[in-house]
Design an enzyme around this catalytic site. Structure first.
Site, PDB file in Angstrom:
ATOM      1  N   GLU A 305     -20.354 119.128  81.731  1.00 29.02           N
ATOM      2  CA  GLU A 305     -21.666 118.620  81.302  1.00 29.02           C
ATOM      3  C   GLU A 305     -21.782 118.600  79.786  1.00 29.02           C
ATOM      4  O   GLU A 305     -22.364 117.671  79.205  1.00 29.02           O
ATOM      5  CB  GLU A 305     -22.780 119.462  81.917  1.00 29.02           C
ATOM      6  CG  GLU A 305     -22.873 119.368  83.438  1.00 29.02           C
ATOM      7  CD  GLU A 305     -23.037 117.946  83.929  1.00 29.02           C
ATOM      8  OE1 GLU A 305     -23.897 117.225  83.392  1.00 29.02           O
ATOM      9  OE2 GLU A 305     -22.291 117.545  84.847  1.00 29.02           O
ATOM     10  N   TRP A 308     -20.231 115.519  78.595  1.00 28.44           N
ATOM     11  CA  TRP A 308     -21.112 114.342  78.593  1.00 28.44           C
ATOM     12  C   TRP A 308     -21.907 114.274  77.294  1.00 28.44           C
ATOM     13  O   TRP A 308     -22.156 113.179  76.757  1.00 28.44           O
ATOM     14  CB  TRP A 308     -22.062 114.383  79.786  1.00 28.44           C
ATOM     15  CG  TRP A 308     -21.471 113.816  81.043  1.00 28.44           C
ATOM     16  CD1 TRP A 308     -20.941 114.509  82.088  1.00 28.44           C
ATOM     17  CD2 TRP A 308     -21.361 112.433  81.380  1.00 28.44           C
ATOM     18  NE1 TRP A 308     -20.503 113.646  83.060  1.00 28.44           N
ATOM     19  CE2 TRP A 308     -20.739 112.358  82.661  1.00 28.44           C
ATOM     20  CE3 TRP A 308     -21.717 111.250  80.735  1.00 28.44           C
ATOM     21  CZ2 TRP A 308     -20.483 111.147  83.290  1.00 28.44           C
ATOM     22  CZ3 TRP A 308     -21.454 110.038  81.369  1.00 28.44           C
ATOM     23  CH2 TRP A 308     -20.851 109.988  82.623  1.00 28.44           C
ATOM     24  N   TRP A 336     -37.220  91.355  82.778  1.00 26.18           N
ATOM     25  CA  TRP A 336     -38.225  92.393  83.009  1.00 26.18           C
ATOM     26  C   TRP A 336     -39.589  91.771  83.241  1.00 26.18           C
ATOM     27  O   TRP A 336     -39.836  90.617  82.842  1.00 26.18           O
ATOM     28  CB  TRP A 336     -38.306  93.330  81.808  1.00 26.18           C
ATOM     29  CG  TRP A 336     -37.023  93.981  81.397  1.00 26.18           C
ATOM     30  CD1 TRP A 336     -36.302  93.730  80.275  1.00 26.18           C
ATOM     31  CD2 TRP A 336     -36.311  95.013  82.098  1.00 26.18           C
ATOM     32  NE1 TRP A 336     -35.183  94.525  80.225  1.00 26.18           N
ATOM     33  CE2 TRP A 336     -35.165  95.332  81.338  1.00 26.18           C
ATOM     34  CE3 TRP A 336     -36.527  95.695  83.299  1.00 26.18           C
ATOM     35  CZ2 TRP A 336     -34.231  96.282  81.718  1.00 26.18           C
ATOM     36  CZ3 TRP A 336     -35.607  96.656  83.685  1.00 26.18           C
ATOM     37  CH2 TRP A 336     -34.481  96.954  82.913  1.00 26.18           C
ATOM     38  N   ASN A 374     -32.618 117.437  85.356  1.00 23.86           N
ATOM     39  CA  ASN A 374     -31.788 116.251  85.164  1.00 23.86           C
ATOM     40  C   ASN A 374     -31.739 115.358  86.399  1.00 23.86           C
ATOM     41  O   ASN A 374     -31.744 114.126  86.291  1.00 23.86           O
ATOM     42  CB  ASN A 374     -30.369 116.662  84.767  1.00 23.86           C
ATOM     43  CG  ASN A 374     -29.533 115.461  84.374  1.00 23.86           C
ATOM     44  OD1 ASN A 374     -29.850 114.757  83.430  1.00 23.86           O
ATOM     45  ND2 ASN A 374     -28.467 115.193  85.119  1.00 23.86           N
ATOM     46  N   TRP A 392     -35.968  99.805  80.102  1.00 18.49           N
ATOM     47  CA  TRP A 392     -35.547 101.188  79.889  1.00 18.49           C
ATOM     48  C   TRP A 392     -35.993 101.711  78.534  1.00 18.49           C
ATOM     49  O   TRP A 392     -36.228 102.909  78.369  1.00 18.49           O
ATOM     50  CB  TRP A 392     -34.025 101.314  80.035  1.00 18.49           C
ATOM     51  CG  TRP A 392     -33.233 100.483  79.062  1.00 18.49           C
ATOM     52  CD1 TRP A 392     -32.780  99.213  79.237  1.00 18.49           C
ATOM     53  CD2 TRP A 392     -32.799 100.881  77.754  1.00 18.49           C
ATOM     54  NE1 TRP A 392     -32.106  98.784  78.129  1.00 18.49           N
ATOM     55  CE2 TRP A 392     -32.088  99.788  77.207  1.00 18.49           C
ATOM     56  CE3 TRP A 392     -32.939 102.042  76.993  1.00 18.49           C
ATOM     57  CZ2 TRP A 392     -31.519  99.820  75.927  1.00 18.49           C
ATOM     58  CZ3 TRP A 392     -32.373 102.086  75.719  1.00 18.49           C
ATOM     59  CH2 TRP A 392     -31.674 100.989  75.196  1.00 18.49           C
ATOM     60  N   TRP A 415     -30.639 106.835  79.691  1.00 14.73           N
ATOM     61  CA  TRP A 415     -31.430 105.671  80.094  1.00 14.73           C
ATOM     62  C   TRP A 415     -30.551 104.452  80.336  1.00 14.73           C
ATOM     63  O   TRP A 415     -30.773 103.697  81.293  1.00 14.73           O
ATOM     64  CB  TRP A 415     -32.510 105.385  79.055  1.00 14.73           C
ATOM     65  CG  TRP A 415     -33.705 106.245  79.301  1.00 14.73           C
ATOM     66  CD1 TRP A 415     -34.018 107.432  78.694  1.00 14.73           C
ATOM     67  CD2 TRP A 415     -34.729 106.019  80.270  1.00 14.73           C
ATOM     68  NE1 TRP A 415     -35.173 107.950  79.225  1.00 14.73           N
ATOM     69  CE2 TRP A 415     -35.637 107.099  80.187  1.00 14.73           C
ATOM     70  CE3 TRP A 415     -34.970 105.006  81.189  1.00 14.73           C
ATOM     71  CZ2 TRP A 415     -36.761 107.182  81.008  1.00 14.73           C
ATOM     72  CZ3 TRP A 415     -36.095 105.088  82.008  1.00 14.73           C
ATOM     73  CH2 TRP A 415     -36.979 106.171  81.909  1.00 14.73           C
TER      74      TRP A 415
END
Length: 509
Positions: A305, A308, A336, A374, A392, A415
């Site tokens: 993690e 990331w 959108w 998360n 987003w 996102w």
């Protein structure tokens, strides 16, 4: 791999290899400025250690220069954390015979002013990686060197500089797994500098501001829940790390997906503000887990993690446009919903009033605590971008203002991953089903009951989808749908089809 991770504790005033400069060491009667930014700790702080190794007197300073961060200046929640972290850092310096100076204004101007006031020969700092701050720091370093001042920056927030790891073709990585394989094979030695016991400062007093003078705290009382949940500062970070390695680490791999449990590290705000380093987390995990197979597996998941996080900074450095624009350029044409037609739904999402319980629970947790689990972050982001067909960027901005751990690299990666337009992104057709997600990761409804007390009397299946419950179940729970709790603002099945149709218009571009 695991057994090769050795921990070395380096005592104060011993130079880490990264702090060795090419120039001849300065006189021990010299003065150095240590420019604190988001490295608000004394332990494992390369810039501080370099100054201590080379100079007799240290002038620590924090400059509030939010204008330099352009459109990504800290949001309201981040400012709350920064205020309290600065208070803790002030206390830490005071306990070591020094004083943290706080200034406000353009960084270069304030550093030059402080150099003139103190006679400092050098300025040291730890690097930041947001595009605007990289450019600001480049200008500062060049200008100070032109002035004849030693100006040196260090790596303190990451395991590797974002520009160091490249594919075999010399390109930046766009997929996490090969990036992680490269990163984990080249982790730096585990050398942790202990915090110094004493830090000699100037004999005279130099003027500075108090944290209160920066006016970082909110004027409205919406931050009450923060105090019950969080303990900003280096001591708070070390306390959170200790709690995690003694508790959540033992079942992290599975527990990190269950929002009702406290099996996550709780370290993300501390990491963002540099109150703890990834090296310290790695060292604590290695120390706790070494030789215990179960803990080693969970420990490796924690480090993955953190990988990331490194990947997010790697992407932000190489693709600095991505906080505003999709990495996959075809998504610039995503159809959108028009701004006017989506405004009410965006507001309902922000307030936790969508009528979809797992989404509303997450948004209320965010507003109350400045943090969101998360797993739930992915659910609420998928709902916004796919079921509501809202860009987003609107969600990223809301998170930026309300998350205590708001980090430009992580926020952008998260996102764009969920929206399907970033590196290593979830496929565009992956649309989280909030009902199935709640059933799988909050089976007994404990998380929903915590954040949706108006629905707490319902059985778990009705709690996840009250609009599907039989009327007698709602009546027995005293729930009037549309009054006590909103009806869904969107039909999940129909909105999924709408999203797939919208994505289909750009998938072949």
């Amino acid at each position: 791999m695991w057994k090769s991770w050795k921990t070395v504790i380096i005592r104060p005033y011993t130079a880490h290899p990264a702090t060795i400069l090419s120039k001849k060491p300065e006189s021990r009667t010299s003065t150095a400025i240590v420019w604190f930014r988001r490295d608000l700790r004394l332990t494992d702080n390369p810039a501080l250690q370099a100054a201590l190794a080379r100079h007799e007197r240290i002038v620590p300073v924090f400059v509030a220069d939010f204008a330099a961060e352009a459109s990504w200046a800290p949001g309201a929640a981040s400012r709350w954390w920064l205020h309290h972290s600065l208070v803790r850092l002030e206390n830490a310096f005071a306990g070591r015979g020094n004083a943290l100076l706080i200034r406000r204004g353009a960084s270069l101007a304030e550093l030059r002013r402080l150099i003139a006031e103190t006679g400092a020969e050098a300025v040291y700092w730890n690097r930041l990686y947001e595009p605007a701050l990289i450019e600001r720091d480049r200008v500062v370093k060049a200008a100070l060197r032109e002035d004849g001042i030693i100006a040196q920056s260090f790596r303190a927030a990451l395991w590797h500089e974002p520009w160091n790891l490249k594919t075999a073709a010399g390109e930046p990585y766009r997929v996490f797994t090969p990036f992680w394989r490269k990163l984990v094979g080249e982790l730096p030695p585990l050398q942790i500098h202990a915090a110094p016991a004493r830090i000699k400062g100037l004999s005279g007093k130099v003027a500075g501001l108090s944290p209160d003078a920066l006016e970082l705290l909110p004027k409205l009382d919406w931050d009450t829940g923060f105090y019950a949940r969080w303990r900003p500062g280096e001591d708070g970070a070390l306390h959170a790390l200790d709690n995690f390695v003694r508790g959540g680490l033992g079942h992290y791999t599975d527990g990190r997906n269950l929002p009702a449990r406290r099996d996550t590290t709780g370290l993300s705000p501390h990491l963002h503000f540099g109150e703890i380093s990834p090296q310290q987390i790695r060292a604590a995990i290695v120390r706790r887990a070494g030789g215990i197979a179960r803990l080693e597996a969970d420990g490796e998941q924690v480090l993955r993690e953190l990988g990331w996080r490194e990947f997010a900074h790697h992407l932000l450095f190489h693709f600095p446009q991505t906080p505003e624009h999709p990495l996959q350029t075809k998504f610039a044409d995503m159809p959108w919903r028009p701004a006017k037609s989506r405004a009410a739904d965006l507001a309902a999402w922000q307030r936790g009033r969508t009528g979809i319980p797992i989404v509303d629970a997450g948004m209320r947790e965010l507003w109350t605590t400045g943090w969101m689990h998360n797993r739930v972050r992915m659910i609420v982001a998928s709902f916004l971008t796919k079921n509501l067909l809202i860009p987003w960027q609107d969600g990223a901005r809301w998170f930026w203002d309300t998350l205590l751990d708001a980090d430009l690299a992580n926020n952008t990666l998260g996102w764009q991953w969920t929206a399907g337009c970033g590196a290593d992104a979830a496929p565009y057709f992956r649309i989280f089903n909030p009902l199935l997600q709640a059933e799988k990761f909050d089976a007994d409804g404990a998380y929903l009951r915590q954040w949706l007390p108006e629905l707490a009397t319902l059985p778990a299946d009705a709690l996840r989808a009250p609009w599907l419950a039989r009327p007698e179940v709602l009546n027995r729970g005293g729930i009037r749908l549309g009054t006590d709790y909103p009806a869904p603002i969107v039909d999940l099945a129909a909105s999924r089809k709408r999203a797939l149709a919208a994505y289909a218009t750009i998938k072949s571009a």
